[in-house]
Design a protein around this motif. Sequence first.
Motif, PDB file in Angstrom:
ATOM      1  N   TRP A 130       0.871  -1.182   0.000  1.00 32.43           N
ATOM      2  CA  TRP A 130       0.000   0.000   0.000  1.00 32.43           C
ATOM      3  C   TRP A 130       0.907   1.232   0.000  1.00 32.43           C
ATOM      4  N   GLY A 132       1.799   4.787  -0.774  1.00 33.85           N
ATOM      5  CA  GLY A 132       1.221   6.088  -1.095  1.00 33.85           C
ATOM      6  C   GLY A 132       1.900   7.190  -0.319  1.00 33.85           C
ATOM      7  N   PHE A 254      -7.240   6.642   1.509  1.00 37.90           N
ATOM      8  CA  PHE A 254      -7.049   7.075   0.136  1.00 37.90           C
ATOM      9  C   PHE A 254      -7.889   8.330  -0.096  1.00 37.90           C
ATOM     10  N   VAL A 281      -7.959   7.601  -7.597  1.00 35.15           N
ATOM     11  CA  VAL A 281      -7.731   7.574  -6.149  1.00 35.15           C
ATOM     12  C   VAL A 281      -6.229   7.625  -5.894  1.00 35.15           C
ATOM     13  N   GLN A 282      -5.869   8.182  -4.755  1.00 37.48           N
ATOM     14  CA  GLN A 282      -4.471   8.262  -4.330  1.00 37.48           C
ATOM     15  C   GLN A 282      -4.329   7.565  -2.982  1.00 37.48           C
ATOM     16  N   PRO A 283      -3.590   6.433  -2.928  1.00 40.93           N
ATOM     17  CA  PRO A 283      -3.403   5.758  -1.642  1.00 40.93           C
ATOM     18  C   PRO A 283      -2.648   6.656  -0.655  1.00 40.93           C
TER      19      PRO A 283
END
Length: 538
Positions: A130, A132, A254, A281-283
């Motif tokens: 994950w 981000g 997110f 979407v942006q984690p």
Amino acid sequence: MDAMPEVLRHMTGWGFTKVDPQLNAGWLVMTGELSTATQGVVQCEVWIDRLFERPLKLWLTGVPKALPRLVPHLSPDGYLCYAAPGTEVIDIFDPVGQTRTSLLQAAEVLELVLAGKMKEDLQEEFFVYWDGIYCFHDIERRTSGLVEMLQLSDTKMYVLTDDVARSRLKFARAGRTIKKFPANIAMITSSAAPRPLQENWPPKTVGQILDWQHEMDDACKRKIRDKIIAAYREEVGGILIVIESEKTGYSYGFIVHDLQRNRPDDQRSTDQRLPIFDCPVQPLQMLRLDDKYLSERNIPGQATFSGRRIGLIGCGTIGSFLAEMLVKAGAGAGGGEFLLIDNDILMPQNLGRHRLGFNNLFREKAVALADELKASMPTAKVCAFASDAKDVCLGGLDLIIDATGEESFGHWLVKAASCPTLHVWIEGAGVAVRSLIKQRAEQGCYRCLTDANSQGSLLSVVGGVQPIFSGQGCEGLYVPFPASVSIQAAALALDTALAWVGDKPWPSLSTRLTDHSYEPATPDCSPLPHLECPACRS
């Protein structure tokens, strides 16, 4: 001697073939089969460090089609995690044996993966995948309430907070601006531990996020979908979703960006036709930075000094290191208060074994130390008193710590204190460090101990110690010992204080030998008061 030809010979004998051309100058890359006991063989690619300093790396190139979408120890690109970071000991003197051991371990892990086992391990490796931007989770209240989102200008990282003023204080830096980030915020709980998918990973759209959550926790998926739909209908530009796994206690999140990008001119669209599923979407990697977490992380399950009023008298070589340890264990946090009391200034001769350095030369030790602590833990309530402790009101404190090392002051404090009192000092020229805490009437006080020492009992080392003084001209006399002794004294005082705050059994008198040319004389114990002690028997 180059061991690579020997490793290559054995790998060839085990059925592996060298890749031509090689993919990386630092690694030997070979392809072959990884055999399992009951699940057959799987094609793989093996990378072996040419210096034999890094663990063998292995990717599956023939992942079985029947493999579930959620699989432990297997990344979306086929990388097989067969050993936790830091757990594999690299034997640089036996490269062939090391390589063989790694392959056998990988085969064993693959066997369990293909058999549908080790699912619980997924939650521990999720955060590897994950990947981000960081979002700092600075929320003190774990219950629902108003939260806001900030963004740091220099790093573009986010801060999720329930107290904007407190978070601004924590993240303030020269040249940095901290702005509120315009987005709806939704805090959602999930009953499932997060796990990576084998396809469409990492998720790039709202649709892929919902598909992923459906595999783990359909109820959570519905909550996410409803929050995004509500934000879309409110015509906001974006929404932050933070998911807290009830099973692990971990959070991840997110941001849905540009939520209105596909809004049609016809506003009568139904839910099924809402154009939200292609929104990017942006984690976010959620990192806890609340005071409670920082003070409890290293001592889980133990009480901290949060909410307590603690007074530290003496900000010299012991007190300066001890003050930092106490603050990082919660002193001054949670509505508590941490008092630093010392009427001395930092002189050049102090620099060799003091927590403070050149930047605080000739400043009052208590004030300078308080500034340093507030710079490292900005929300701690640290109050400095550059005064004689006898002139400071010590009432209302939960614990007083005497780090002055002055015997006469210790005797005075026994009479003046109205709360538990902890003394810490160094014996002789760094021979031993000792602590004494008195919190109940049946325990001997500091004066009781000095009386006992004068009679040859309760000594730190056999035969006692004689202080060795040094000094140059008007510099004054001092006892020479390295800073390591001061740090050991501070550590002993911290352990004693943590036992006090946690109400745990702990001997009131503790001794740690720092010069092992001496023989310890008194084991840790809890001496009784002297019958004729003028301090605690009056």
